[in-house]
Design an enzyme around this catalytic site. Structure first.
Site, PDB file in Angstrom:
ATOM      1  N   GLY A   1      -0.380  44.221  38.346  1.00  0.00           N
ATOM      2  CA  GLY A   1       0.905  44.886  38.593  1.00  0.00           C
ATOM      3  C   GLY A   1       0.771  45.950  39.676  1.00  0.00           C
TER       4      GLY A   1
ATOM      5  N   VAL B   1      -9.683  53.907  51.398  1.00  0.00           N
ATOM      6  CA  VAL B   1     -10.807  52.977  51.583  1.00  0.00           C
ATOM      7  C   VAL B   1     -10.982  52.691  53.082  1.00  0.00           C
ATOM      8  CG1 VAL B   1     -11.538  50.563  51.235  1.00  0.00           C
ATOM      9  CG2 VAL B   1     -10.588  51.865  49.320  1.00  0.00           C
TER      10      VAL B   1
ATOM     11  N   GLY C   1      -7.267  43.779  33.975  1.00  0.00           N
ATOM     12  CA  GLY C   1      -7.495  42.377  34.358  1.00  0.00           C
ATOM     13  C   GLY C   1      -8.254  42.285  35.673  1.00  0.00           C
TER      14      GLY C   1
ATOM     15  N   ASP D   1       0.020  51.891  33.456  1.00  0.00           N
ATOM     16  CA  ASP D   1      -0.200  51.962  32.004  1.00  0.00           C
ATOM     17  C   ASP D   1      -1.219  53.024  31.569  1.00  0.00           C
ATOM     18  OD1 ASP D   1       1.509  49.790  31.913  1.00  0.00           O
ATOM     19  OD2 ASP D   1      -0.118  48.316  31.847  1.00  0.00           O
TER      20      ASP D   1
ATOM     21  N   MET E   1       7.510  50.832  29.468  1.00  0.00           N
ATOM     22  CA  MET E   1       6.367  49.929  29.652  1.00  0.00           C
ATOM     23  C   MET E   1       5.075  50.569  29.145  1.00  0.00           C
ATOM     24  SD  MET E   1       6.831  48.024  33.298  1.00  0.00           S
ATOM     25  CE  MET E   1       7.862  46.575  33.435  1.00  0.00           C
ATOM     26  N   GLY E   2       3.982  49.867  29.385  1.00  0.00           N
ATOM     27  CA  GLY E   2       2.680  50.392  28.948  1.00  0.00           C
ATOM     28  C   GLY E   2       1.773  49.309  28.409  1.00  0.00           C
TER      29      GLY E   2
ATOM     30  N   GLY F   1      11.453  65.814  25.317  1.00  0.00           N
ATOM     31  CA  GLY F   1      11.848  66.336  24.005  1.00  0.00           C
ATOM     32  C   GLY F   1      12.429  65.246  23.122  1.00  0.00           C
TER      33      GLY F   1
ATOM     34  N   GLU G   1       6.700  49.407  24.741  1.00  0.00           N
ATOM     35  CA  GLU G   1       6.974  47.958  24.663  1.00  0.00           C
ATOM     36  C   GLU G   1       6.004  47.212  23.740  1.00  0.00           C
ATOM     37  OE1 GLU G   1       6.516  45.971  28.455  1.00  0.00           O
ATOM     38  OE2 GLU G   1       4.565  46.874  28.806  1.00  0.00           O
TER      39      GLU G   1
END
Ligand code: F6P
Length: 326
Positions: free
Chosen positions: A14, A26, A107, A131, A173-174, A189, A226
């Site tokens: 992702g 780099v 991954g 994530d 997400m996560g 909060g 999620e």
């Protein structure tokens, strides 16, 4: 190890804001050290198909402030096969690439480790995923920007929640981890934060809503990671709606807006420093390591550890969030 002359760089998995800063880090560090740099497009897919393009210093100008990745990205199924990795190796050899920096999530690091077990080209990894779920670094590129995006979105939802006296379930997400949920929950909060790392939270949530209902608490924001066991915001909203018929319930799934956008200053700096550190590590004859931050300092973690060990949301801090939301 033979002296490195030409390095490849790719982004995989992702996309995450700050990846461009890492590519720039780099490229510029490598050129400073008189190395040639080859950008590998579309992640490991590009390695398999030889999608190479030399990067000069000017090719990475004007990208530090951009989201996404100029090298494009992919989740390659072919690289998971022996044949795919062999093809990738042949292309790297033909191009004369003698070291590679990979930027991506778990991954990506897994792919790099597998390749490094089979072939003698050194790989170094940079953790890049919104994530923040990789062991060996306190922080992954993209997490900060995603968090800020989520916080901005939830602040807006809060306006509607309080104006209409509504109960909102906001899904973030996560993947299988609750890092985005827990930090955005504290920052906004939120009345409750449901994360995959903690089981049985639904019972506590119902209690909390019950009490809130009795004391006429008008609006609530519940953040649902999620990957939570409840099955996501729609599923949990349905269950709660059954028990609390008087609550005006709404669901908002934030989705891919969390991945895009201008990287925060923190992600730009981290991407730049990780990019620099990755090339330095290769020049220092290191291989099969992932760059990271540990207690605010650049650190190195072996691919093996980064993959085998798990980083978890700090459940004590989650309890603090509960105390603060009373
Ligand atoms: O790993 C980043 C991530 O955005 C996860 O949070 C999410 O589960 C997944 O990728 C979504 O992937 P895709 O963009 O392939 O739908």
């Amino acid at each position: 190890m033979a002296k490195i002359k030409k390095i490849g760089v790719l982004t995989s998995g992702g996309d995450a804001p700050g990846m461009n800063a890492a590519i720039r880090g780099v490229t510029r560090t490598a050129i400073y050290n008189r190395l040639k740099v080859i950008g590998i497009r579309h992640g490991y897919e590009g390695m398999i198909h030889g999608l190479f393009k030399e990067l000069k210093a000017h090719n990475v100008s004007d990208i530090i402030q951009k989201g996404g990745t100029i090298l494009k990205t992919a989740r390659s199924k072919a690289f998971r096969t022996v044949e795919g990795r062999k093809q990738a190796y042949e292309h790297l050899k033909r191009e004369g690439i003698d070291a590679v920096v990979v930027i991506g999530g778990d991954g990506t690091i897994m792919g790099a480790r597998k390749f490094s077990e089979e072939y003698d080209i050194p790989f170094v990894g940079i953790p890049g995923t919104i994530d923040n779920d990789i062991y060996g670094t306190d922080y992954t590129i993209g997490y900060d920007t995603a968090l800020n995006t989520v916080v901005e979105a939830i602040d807006k939802i809060r306006d509607t929640a309080s104006s209409h006296n509504r109960l909102f379930f906001v899904e973030v997400m996560g993947a299988d981890a609750g890092f985005i949920a827990y930090r955005s929950g504290i920052a906004t909060g939120a009345e409750a934060i449901l994360v995959p790392e903690m089981k049985g939270q639904v019972v506590g949530l119902k209690d909390y809503l019950e009490k809130g209902f009795k004391r006429k608490k008008a609006s609530n924001i519940i953040i649902v990671a999620e990957g939570d066991e409840s099955g996501g915001a729609f599923a949990i909203a349905k269950k709660v709606k059954n028990d609390f018929k008087d609550y005006d319930v709404r669901v908002s799934v934030l989705g891919h807006i969390q991945r895009g956008g201008t990287p925060s200053a923190y992600d730009r700096v981290t991407g730049s420093l990780f990019g620099h550190a990755a090339v330095e590590a290769l020049l220092d004859d290191q291989k099969s390591v992932m760059i990271g931050y540990t207690d605010g300092e650049i650190s190195h973690c072996t691919f093996n550890k980064a993959i085998k060990l798990q980083k978890h949301v700090d459940l004590e801090k989650l309890e603090i969030a509960e105390i603060l939301s009373v």
